[in-house]
Structures are given as C-alpha cells and as structure tokens.
Scaffold this motif. Structure first.
Motif, mmCIF file in Angstrom:
data_model
loop_
_atom_site.group_PDB
_atom_site.id
_atom_site.type_symbol
_atom_site.label_atom_id
_atom_site.label_comp_id
_atom_site.label_asym_id
_atom_site.label_seq_id
_atom_site.Cartn_x
_atom_site.Cartn_y
_atom_site.Cartn_z
ATOM 1 N N GLY A 64 4.147 -0.572 -12.031
ATOM 2 C CA GLY A 64 4.132 0.930 -11.531
ATOM 3 C C GLY A 64 2.707 1.537 -11.565
ATOM 4 N N SER A 65 1.782 0.626 -11.801
ATOM 5 C CA SER A 65 0.360 0.885 -11.548
ATOM 6 C C SER A 65 -0.261 1.218 -10.176
ATOM 7 N N GLY A 66 0.412 0.504 -9.288
ATOM 8 C CA GLY A 66 0.140 0.495 -7.948
ATOM 9 C C GLY A 66 -0.388 -0.761 -7.342
ATOM 10 N N LYS A 67 -0.271 -1.903 -7.998
ATOM 11 C CA LYS A 67 -0.912 -3.084 -7.638
ATOM 12 C C LYS A 67 -0.173 -3.574 -6.160
ATOM 13 N N SER A 68 1.405 -3.614 -6.232
ATOM 14 C CA SER A 68 1.943 -4.273 -5.071
ATOM 15 C C SER A 68 1.562 -3.207 -3.964
ATOM 16 N N ALA A 69 1.827 -1.740 -4.118
ATOM 17 C CA ALA A 69 1.676 -0.813 -3.299
ATOM 18 C C ALA A 69 0.260 -0.919 -2.466
ATOM 19 N N LEU A 70 -0.794 -1.082 -3.124
ATOM 20 C CA LEU A 70 -2.043 -1.401 -2.824
ATOM 21 C C LEU A 70 -1.909 -2.663 -1.669
ATOM 22 N N SER A 71 -1.552 -3.775 -2.283
ATOM 23 C CA SER A 71 -1.736 -5.073 -1.480
ATOM 24 C C SER A 71 -0.651 -5.031 -0.435
ATOM 25 N N MET A 72 0.477 -4.294 -0.342
ATOM 26 C CA MET A 72 1.258 -4.310 0.732
ATOM 27 C C MET A 72 0.698 -3.461 1.793
ATOM 28 N N ALA A 73 0.147 -2.335 1.453
ATOM 29 C CA ALA A 73 -0.758 -1.356 2.416
ATOM 30 C C ALA A 73 -1.754 -1.871 3.139
ATOM 31 N N LEU A 74 -2.212 -2.922 2.663
ATOM 32 C CA LEU A 74 -3.584 -3.789 3.421
ATOM 33 C C LEU A 74 -2.961 -4.202 4.755
ATOM 34 N N VAL A 75 -1.781 -4.716 4.955
ATOM 35 C CA VAL A 75 -1.081 -5.402 6.030
ATOM 36 C C VAL A 75 -0.046 -4.378 6.644
ATOM 37 N N GLY A 76 0.328 -3.268 5.971
ATOM 38 C CA GLY A 76 1.202 -2.436 6.665
ATOM 39 C C GLY A 76 2.430 -2.844 6.238
ATOM 40 N N LEU A 77 2.999 -3.527 5.147
ATOM 41 C CA LEU A 77 4.086 -3.993 4.994
ATOM 42 C C LEU A 77 4.991 -2.809 4.358
ATOM 43 N N ASN A 78 4.258 -1.765 3.838
ATOM 44 C CA ASN A 78 5.129 -0.546 3.215
ATOM 45 C C ASN A 78 4.950 0.571 4.395
ATOM 46 N N ARG A 79 4.610 0.441 5.382
ATOM 47 C CA ARG A 79 4.977 1.719 6.430
ATOM 48 C C ARG A 79 6.184 2.056 6.671
ATOM 49 N N GLY A 80 6.354 3.221 6.823
ATOM 50 C CA GLY A 80 7.794 3.852 7.136
ATOM 51 C C GLY A 80 7.591 5.269 7.307
ATOM 52 N N PRO A 81 8.754 5.852 7.685
ATOM 53 C CA PRO A 81 8.832 7.212 7.886
ATOM 54 C C PRO A 81 8.608 8.080 6.819
ATOM 55 N N ARG A 82 8.787 7.709 5.341
ATOM 56 C CA ARG A 82 8.577 8.554 4.130
ATOM 57 C C ARG A 82 7.265 7.754 3.568
ATOM 58 N N THR A 83 6.574 7.018 4.214
ATOM 59 C CA THR A 83 5.279 6.594 3.489
ATOM 60 C C THR A 83 3.818 7.235 4.497
ATOM 61 N N THR A 84 2.901 7.573 3.615
ATOM 62 C CA THR A 84 1.671 8.082 4.153
ATOM 63 C C THR A 84 0.665 7.011 3.794
ATOM 64 N N ILE A 85 -0.158 6.535 4.801
ATOM 65 C CA ILE A 85 -1.457 5.764 4.200
ATOM 66 C C ILE A 85 -2.640 6.177 4.850
ATOM 67 N N THR A 86 -3.594 6.485 4.118
ATOM 68 C CA THR A 86 -4.863 7.019 4.617
ATOM 69 C C THR A 86 -5.935 6.266 4.092
ATOM 70 N N GLY A 87 -7.279 6.303 4.780
ATOM 71 C CA GLY A 87 -8.283 5.640 4.197
ATOM 72 C C GLY A 87 -8.655 4.549 5.422
ATOM 73 N N SER A 88 -9.199 3.500 4.902
ATOM 74 C CA SER A 88 -9.727 2.677 5.722
ATOM 75 C C SER A 88 -9.689 1.132 5.345
ATOM 76 N N VAL A 89 -9.206 0.119 5.739
ATOM 77 C CA VAL A 89 -9.066 -1.477 5.359
ATOM 78 C C VAL A 89 -9.629 -2.206 6.574
ATOM 79 N N GLU A 90 -10.914 -2.463 6.610
ATOM 80 C CA GLU A 90 -11.568 -3.264 7.595
ATOM 81 C C GLU A 90 -11.421 -4.783 7.450
ATOM 82 N N PHE A 91 -11.168 -5.272 8.511
ATOM 83 C CA PHE A 91 -10.824 -6.836 8.604
ATOM 84 C C PHE A 91 -11.231 -7.199 9.983
ATOM 85 N N ASN A 92 -12.283 -7.933 9.969
ATOM 86 C CA ASN A 92 -12.681 -8.813 11.265
ATOM 87 C C ASN A 92 -12.778 -7.655 12.413
ATOM 88 N N GLY A 93 -13.541 -6.477 12.050
ATOM 89 C CA GLY A 93 -13.739 -5.452 12.919
ATOM 90 C C GLY A 93 -12.771 -4.568 13.287
#
Length: 344
Positions: A64-93
């Motif tokens: 529950g500390s946010g480890k998996s939520a963080l890692s899945m957000a890196l590649v958008g695996l937890n995207r959805g209508p009830r999820t909000t992801i902000t900030g930036s994840v820069e990878f290969n430009g």
C-alpha cells in the motif's frame, strides 16, 4: 520537493563500486490518483526518480506504499477512467505520461518490459510457454515464426531452464513456480529492453528458487546492461541485488541513496523501522523483534505533513508541515524526508 536528478549528476558510485552510466528513465513530479467511493486516493504523490543504464533501483516499502502504482504508471498499465496520472516520465525522448495508447503499446515489451508478481495469472493458460515468448518477439520485430521460436529456446537457456526444448512446449500449469517466473523473465527480455520492471519477482517462491531467480536477474543485468526497477518488501532481496534504494511510504519517497547508505546508515525513522523488524543471523538473540506501531496510511485522508508521523516515536509539531526530500550532511546522494536532525 528536491529532485533526485540534482544528485544523479554527481556520478556517485553505486553500492557495488560501479559508477552508474547514462540516464535511461527520468521521472518528475509523478502523481497517480484513483477515484474510489471515499474520494480520491493519492497512490503516488509527487515522486522524482532517475534510473541509469545498467543499474538496479529497488523500490521498498510496506503493502500500500505506492510501489506497484508507481511502476505501472511508468508504462500506463493502470490507466483508466477512474485514474489520473500527472507529471512526466521521460524515456528515449518521449513523455510516457502524455503518450497515446498506441505509442505505449510500442514501448511495452520492447523498450520497457514488466515481470509481474503472479506468473500463473500473467501467462496465458491456453498457449505454450515458448509460443508466448515468440509472440512477444514477432509483435515488435520483423522476424519469422521459426526464428522467434528458436530465440525463445535461447532465452529459456539464458534464464536457466534445465531443459529449454521441453519447457518451450509446456503449458504454464505444467511448470513449477520457479520455472514460470523464469518464463516471465524470458518474456521481459525477449526484445532486449532498456528497462525491466520486476514487481515482487520472488514472492511465493521458496528461498532456494528465490536465490536462483535473483542470480538470473543479476547475470542478465551484467551481460545485457539492462536497467532494472525492482519492487519488493524483502530487504534481503534488496541487499543481494540493488545498487540504489528508494524507500516509499504513503505514495512518497522518504529515503533515497545507494544500497550501503540506506541499509547501513538509515536516516528516516520509517527506514530504521523496516530494518529493525528483520531478524539478524549474527549476534546475540535479543528477544522479540521490534515492530512499527500502527498501520500504514492507505486511505484517501492523508496528514498535511509527514504521513509517517502518527506512527513515529520522534514526531513533533514540526512534522505537521510538508517535509521535502533533502540532504543534510552525510554522504553525497543520500536523501531523506525527516525534519529531525537526529533520527535516532
């Protein structure tokens, strides 16, 4: 919040003495919130991270500390209508937070791959293990089925399958837990990704198989210079393979540094609490292990200041204010988010 990138430019040695190379992944001010019945759950609350080529970065913390939520957000695996992801994840430009689903599909399994915790649930029970690895290859590479199948056999050999020719033809339920986890690693490495996210890869495996899986990861890192984000709550695993460690609590990083800095000179009271509950194999038996009082913060309501304060014996009025991740003396690159000068 103090960005970890400010420290990453110093070129401090990793825990194994290696100097980390170029930045592969740059995460800045990442927030992940989920809409739940009680309100908006801040699973990740403003995280900065930098992953370098060929290093293992461990994300550590309670469930529950946010480890998996963080890692899945890196590649958008937890995207959805009830999820909000902000900030930036820069990878290969590319900023993966703002990338389209089509763009992310090209990155997943190719530039960034994921090894999931539950291999039996992640693998398709209707297809042979080798066919699933071959499909991963043909999805991202212009190669024939025979070449992809032969590559799957090579990968099964690389990850330590005792009989790779038999294993590629087996269905997931015909393989042991350790073998299925090796299939997941082979899937992750099928296209030689720059980054491998390993989400609790040794959970539910016995200690012998755990050691074998960890050795596979270390060997592949050495040979292919793959950068690994290792998500775990097992500090024994961290001590074995990590170069740097980020300790997470309530969606934030509360301590960050090399393996030796964090494990042998912990600064944040939460990190010290995690280490105190690990039994020692040497020294006198001191009786019952200490425990961190209370429960981890998992609800939508979070304290305005330090989220760990309700469980911390050192907490004071100053902990009611927002606490930044910063360096106060000590070794270069060792950061913590505590208001106390004396953490002990």
């Amino acid at each position: 919040m103090t960005a970890v990138s400010d420290v990453s430019k110093t070129g401090e040695p990793a825990a194994n003495g290696r100097v980390a190379g170029d930045e592969v992944l740059r995460v800045r001010d990442l927030h992940v919130t989920f809409d739940v019945r009680a309100g908006r759950l801040p699973a990740v609350a403003g995280v900065d991270l930098t992953l370098r080529r060929g290093e293992v970065l461990a994300l550590v913390g309670e469930s529950g500390s946010g480890k998996s939520a963080l890692s899945m957000a890196l590649v958008g695996l937890n995207r959805g209508p009830r999820t909000t992801i902000t900030g930036s994840v820069e990878f290969n430009g590319m900023d993966l937070v703002r990338a389209s689903d089509r763009e992310l599909r090209k990155v997943r399994g190719n530039g960034i791959a994921v090894v999931f915790q539950d291999a039996l649930a992640a693998l398709n029970p209707l297809h042979r293990a080798g066919a699933q690895v071959a499909e991963m290859i043909t999805t991202h590479r212009a190669v024939g089925k025979d070449a992809a199948w032969n590559r799957a056999i090579e990968l099964f050999t690389d990850v330590g399958m005792a009989d790779p020719h038999r294993a590629v033809r087996a269905y997931p339920h015909e393989l042991s837990g350790g073998m299925r986890q090796r299939v997941m690693i082979a899937l992750g490495l099928a296209n030689n990704p720059d980054v491998l996210i390993a989400d609790e890869p040794t959970t539910a495996l016995d200690v012998t198989i755990q050691a074998q899986v960890l050795e596979v990861l270390k060997e592949l890192q050495r040979e292919h210079h793959t950068s690994i984000i290792l998500i775990t709550h097992d500090l024994g695993v961290v001590a074995e393979v990590a170069d740097r460690i980020a300790v997470m609590y309530a969606g934030r990083i509360v301590e960050y540094g090399t393996r030796d800095q964090v494990l042998f000179d912990p600064q944040h009271p939460y990190t010290r609490g995690l280490l105190d509950v690990v039994p020692s194999l040497t020294g006198p038996v001191t009786g019952r292990l200490s425990a961190i009082p209370g429960s981890a913060v998992t609800g939508v309501e979070r304290p305005p200041g330090c989220a760990f304060a309700p469980r911390c014996r050192l907490a004071g009025p100053e902990c009611e204010q927002p606490v930044e991740l910063r360096q106060r003396g000590g070794e270069q690159g060792h950061l913590d988010a505590c208001t106390k000068e004396d953490h002990r």
